[in-house]
Every structure is written in structure tokens, then in C-alpha cells.
Write an enzyme that holds these catalytic residues in place. Structure first.
Site, PDB file in Angstrom:
ATOM      1  N   SER A   1       0.853  -1.188   0.000  1.00  0.00           N
ATOM      2  CA  SER A   1       0.000   0.000   0.000  1.00  0.00           C
ATOM      3  C   SER A   1       0.884   1.231   0.000  1.00  0.00           C
ATOM      4  CB  SER A   1      -0.897   0.007   1.242  1.00  0.00           C
ATOM      5  OG  SER A   1      -1.507   1.271   1.434  1.00  0.00           O
TER       6      SER A   1
ATOM      7  N   TYR B   1      -3.337  -0.614  10.028  1.00  0.00           N
ATOM      8  CA  TYR B   1      -3.268  -0.946   8.603  1.00  0.00           C
ATOM      9  C   TYR B   1      -1.880  -0.636   8.048  1.00  0.00           C
ATOM     10  CZ  TYR B   1      -4.318  -0.880   3.600  1.00  0.00           C
ATOM     11  OH  TYR B   1      -4.311  -1.110   2.248  1.00  0.00           O
TER      12      TYR B   1
END
Length: 254
Positions: free
Chosen positions: A138, A151
Site C-alpha cells: 500500500s 493498517y
């Protein structure tokens, strides 16, 4: 170019969103696709779409956080040429507002889940003369994203595992790379916004879209195209690399 004929690909979370787009494209390019997915409904829908176009696909109900389940599924498949570690969950929170239970849940799926698949697939790839592994990281591995503590932690770990696996298995002809998407418009995103920003869906969607300098979210098919390249023989000289696909988010947000 980019043919996956006679290759077997395993895609975790392959029943929806980015995973579904990758599953459909890989099948279109000739791969036999195995989807590892908890949602039987999503798996069935993706299988139907792939089979309607003549593709070869199989679905496996599997919790990637459970190593025994993962190993059993991979051993059942046997020959694996490509692994896409795509399954993952998101979480909103800072370090002091993230509960231990939520932190553990994110870790178990995003980090342990990826590790479990690596643990299961590497011996199979080694015995098969090599393979290609693609991890879904990400932009949160490279820049600070507000309210995404757990996350970001998990995706940072995925990025680090990518480098480690790429280094450790050079002699086994196993390549390992990662993709770092910015916001990509998927049903998951719509559900995430609805759950966490009820009543403000349009406002938040526009805000998240405009956070990319291109002014929009990415499309799952765009990520799938990059995944195809990195898992095909045409990228045979690439390993240990991360590829942002982010509409300019990392380099042009200034």
C-alpha cells in the site's frame, strides 16, 4: 505477450475488488486460477464470470490467518507457479485509539495471512523450479496516512517480507515483488465508507478521490494489469521491487 498458459495461479481474496479483477485477467491470459476466499458468495460470482468466458478456475473456502487451513489447500492444489497475496482488511485508528483486539485482527489477516501463504507455497515453488510471488502492499508503507495505524503497520510488514523473500530465494528462481496501490474504487471501499462515515458517503468519496493528484481513485483492472506484468515471464528480471500505482499520490502531493 503476458501469456499465463500452463501456469497455476493462487489469488487470496480473489472473489471481489482487486482480487477479482486479477483472477479474471489471469484466467483470460490462460492461467488456471485458484481463489482463496472466505466469502462463498463472492467466490461463486467470480467463478461464474470466469467460466462464462471459458476460463479455468477453482474456489477454496479458506481463512488465510489459519496456517493449517492454508497448508492443506496449497498441498491439495500441488503445483503453483504464481501466488498473489491480496487478502486484507482495513482499520481506522491511531496508536492510542486502536484496541488490542483490532490490532491483532489486522495483523492476523494482513501479516500472518501473507506469511502463511508464503510458508505453504515456497516449498511447492522450489520443487517446481521456481515461481512468481506478488504481495499487495500500500502507499501506507511509504507515506504517513492519518488514522491508519494498524493498517499501515501491516502493509509495512508486507513490504519488508517482500524484500526478505526476494533475497532468500534467488537461487530457487522464486521472484517476489509488491504493488502499493493508493485508493482503488471497489465494493470494499463503498462498504468501508458507509460503515465508518454514515451520512457523509458522497463527501468522503469525493475527498478520498481527490487525494490522488489525478483526481480519482484507481480501477481494479488497472491494478490487475500491473499484477499481470509482474507475474508473467516478461518481468523475469525483476525481483525485490515495489510498484506504486497511485495516481501520483506519493510523488506529486505537494
Amino acid at each position: 505477450m503476458f501469456s499465463l498458459q500452463n501456469k497455476t495461479a493462487v489469488i487470496t481474496g480473489g472473489g471481489s475488488g482487486i482480487g477479482r479483477a486479477i483472477s479474471e485477467l489471469f484466467a483470460k491470459q490462460g492461467a488456471t486460477v485458484h481463489i482463496l476466499e472466505l466469502s462463498k458468495e463472492n467466490t461463486a460470482a467470480t467463478i461464474a464470470a470466469i467460466e462464462a468466458t471459458g476460463g479455468k478456475v477453482f474456489g477454496h473456502s479458506c481463512n488465510v490467518a489459519n496456517q493449517q487451513e492454508v497448508v492443506e489447500v496449497f498441498n491439495k492444489i500441488g503445483k503453483v507457479d504464481i501466488l498473489v497475496n491480496n487478502a486484507g482488511i482495513a482499520h481506522i485508528g491511531k496508536a492510542d485509539t486502536t484496541s488490542e483486539a483490532d490490532f491483532t485482527k489486522v495483523f492476523d489477516v494482513n501479516v500472518k495471512g501473507a506469511y502463511n501463504c508464503l510458508f505453504a507455497v515456497i516449498p511447492l515453488m522450489r520443487n517446481n523450479g521456481g515461481g512468481a510471488i506478488l504481495n499487495m502492499a500500500s502507499i501506507a508503507t511509504l507515506v504517513g496516512i492519518p488514522d491508519r495505524f494498524a493498517y499501515s503497520m501491516s502493509k509495512g510488514a508486507v513490504f519488508a517480507m517482500t524484500l526478505s523473500v526476494a533475497k532468500d530465494y534467488l537461487q530457487d528462481n522464486i521472484r517476489c515483488n509488491s504493488i502499493s496501490p493508493a485508493r482503488v474504487h471497489t465494493p470494499f471501499v463503498d462498504g468501508f465508507i458507509a460503515k465508518n462515515y454514515a451520512g457523509k458517503e458522497e463527501e468522503i468519496f469525493e475527498k478520498l478521490s481527490k487525494s490522488q493528484p489525478m483526481g480519482r481513485m484507481g480501477k481494479p483492472e488497472e491494478v490487475a494489469s500491473l499484477a499481470l506484468y509482474l507475474c508473467s515471464d516478461e518481468s523475469g528480471f525483476i525481483t525485490g521491487c515495489d510498484y506504486p500505482i497511485d495516481g501520483g499520490f506519493i510523488k506529486l502531493n505537494n
